[in-house]
Design a protein around this motif. Structure first.
Motif, PDB file in Angstrom:
ATOM      1  N   ALA A   1      -6.090   0.878  -2.570  1.00 51.39           N
ATOM      2  CA  ALA A   1      -5.595  -0.337  -2.145  1.00 51.39           C
ATOM      3  C   ALA A   1      -5.108  -0.943  -0.995  1.00 51.39           C
ATOM      4  CB  ALA A   1      -3.762   0.075  -2.684  1.00 51.39           C
ATOM      5  N   THR A   2      -5.399  -0.719  -0.137  1.00 52.11           N
ATOM      6  CA  THR A   2      -5.679  -0.948   1.361  1.00 52.11           C
ATOM      7  C   THR A   2      -7.203  -2.099   1.120  1.00 52.11           C
ATOM      8  OG1 THR A   2      -4.849   0.632   2.407  1.00 52.11           O
ATOM      9  CG2 THR A   2      -6.331  -0.957   3.101  1.00 52.11           C
ATOM     10  N   ASN A   3      -7.850  -2.151   0.220  1.00 49.86           N
ATOM     11  CA  ASN A   3      -9.174  -2.857   0.163  1.00 49.86           C
ATOM     12  C   ASN A   3      -8.533  -4.071  -0.290  1.00 49.86           C
ATOM     13  OD1 ASN A   3     -10.880  -1.423   1.677  1.00 49.86           O
ATOM     14  ND2 ASN A   3     -12.195  -0.359  -0.289  1.00 49.86           N
TER      15      ASN A   3
ATOM     16  N   VAL B   1      -3.774  10.241  -4.133  1.00 53.57           N
ATOM     17  CA  VAL B   1      -2.980   9.041  -3.120  1.00 53.57           C
ATOM     18  C   VAL B   1      -3.948   9.070  -2.165  1.00 53.57           C
ATOM     19  CG1 VAL B   1      -0.862   9.843  -1.403  1.00 53.57           C
ATOM     20  CG2 VAL B   1      -0.531  10.362  -3.464  1.00 53.57           C
ATOM     21  N   LEU B   2      -4.905  10.090  -1.316  1.00 52.26           N
ATOM     22  CA  LEU B   2      -4.827   8.987  -0.459  1.00 52.26           C
ATOM     23  C   LEU B   2      -6.097   8.397  -1.050  1.00 52.26           C
ATOM     24  CD1 LEU B   2      -7.103   9.390   2.475  1.00 52.26           C
ATOM     25  CD2 LEU B   2      -8.257  11.383   1.595  1.00 52.26           C
TER      26      LEU B   2
ATOM     27  N   VAL C   1       0.803  -1.106   0.260  1.00 48.48           N
ATOM     28  CA  VAL C   1      -0.024  -0.250   0.229  1.00 48.48           C
ATOM     29  C   VAL C   1       1.249   1.737  -0.039  1.00 48.48           C
ATOM     30  CG1 VAL C   1      -2.145   1.288   0.489  1.00 48.48           C
ATOM     31  CG2 VAL C   1      -2.136  -1.004   0.825  1.00 48.48           C
ATOM     32  N   ALA C   2       2.045   1.203   0.891  1.00 45.58           N
ATOM     33  CA  ALA C   2       3.043   2.398   0.865  1.00 45.58           C
ATOM     34  C   ALA C   2       3.774   2.291  -0.676  1.00 45.58           C
ATOM     35  CB  ALA C   2       3.823   1.837   1.878  1.00 45.58           C
ATOM     36  N   ARG C   3       3.966   1.521  -0.875  1.00 52.32           N
ATOM     37  CA  ARG C   3       4.150   1.434  -2.732  1.00 52.32           C
ATOM     38  C   ARG C   3       3.639   2.277  -3.480  1.00 52.32           C
ATOM     39  NH1 ARG C   3       7.239  -3.529  -4.421  1.00 52.32           N
ATOM     40  NH2 ARG C   3       7.856  -2.447  -5.880  1.00 52.32           N
TER      41      ARG C   3
END
Length: 143
Positions: free
Chosen positions: A40-42, A33-34, A11-13
């Motif tokens: 991506a987290t989902n 970005v948010l 997710v950070a990438r």
């Protein structure tokens, strides 16, 4: 386009890729970005991507618009079935953020995968009414 392992570090990438691709000066940078972080987290938390799989992040953009999509390994349920039931819940706000910030968004379930996308358009940004104070510039907000 980038293929990422379905783990939390990805997710950070994904955020870094979007930030780097757009550049911090792009008018849609922060919101993109948010929202990338949310979808991506989902993919990692709610799809088979997070169970040893992968997901794909794609970014298309110009100076005026951005389209970002995350294709994950799929899930038994549609991607957006859960919302917070209490203000104290620590999750479930990704859909609310997409609804509030994206100009358009959606998802496609096809061939066992979920493809969640959103679009932002700089020409839809409007100057927010701000009381003039010296040489302070007006704020721009997405609507």
């Amino acid at each position: 386009m980038l293929h990422l392992a379905g783990d939390p570090d990805a997710v950070a990438r994904a955020r870094r890729l979007v930030s780097s691709a757009l550049g911090s000066g792009h008018p849609l940078h922060d919101d993109c970005v948010l929202l990338t972080s949310e979808i991506a987290t989902n993919a990692v938390v709610h799809s088979d991507s997070g169970d040893g799989g992968t997901f794909t992040l794609s970014v298309s953009y110009s100076a005026e618009w951005v389209r970002i999509a995350v294709q994950d390994a799929g899930s038994l349920d549609p991607p957006f079935g859960w919302r917070p039931t209490s203000p104290l819940d620590t999750g479930g706000r990704g859909l609310l953020l997409l609804e509030a910030l994206a100009h358009r968004w959606g998802f496609i379930r096809e061939a066992g995968t979920n493809n969640v996308w959103f679009e932002m358009h700089a020409d839809l940004l409007e100057a927010a009414p701000v009381a003039p104070r010296g040489d302070q510039k007006s704020l721009r907000v997405a609507r």
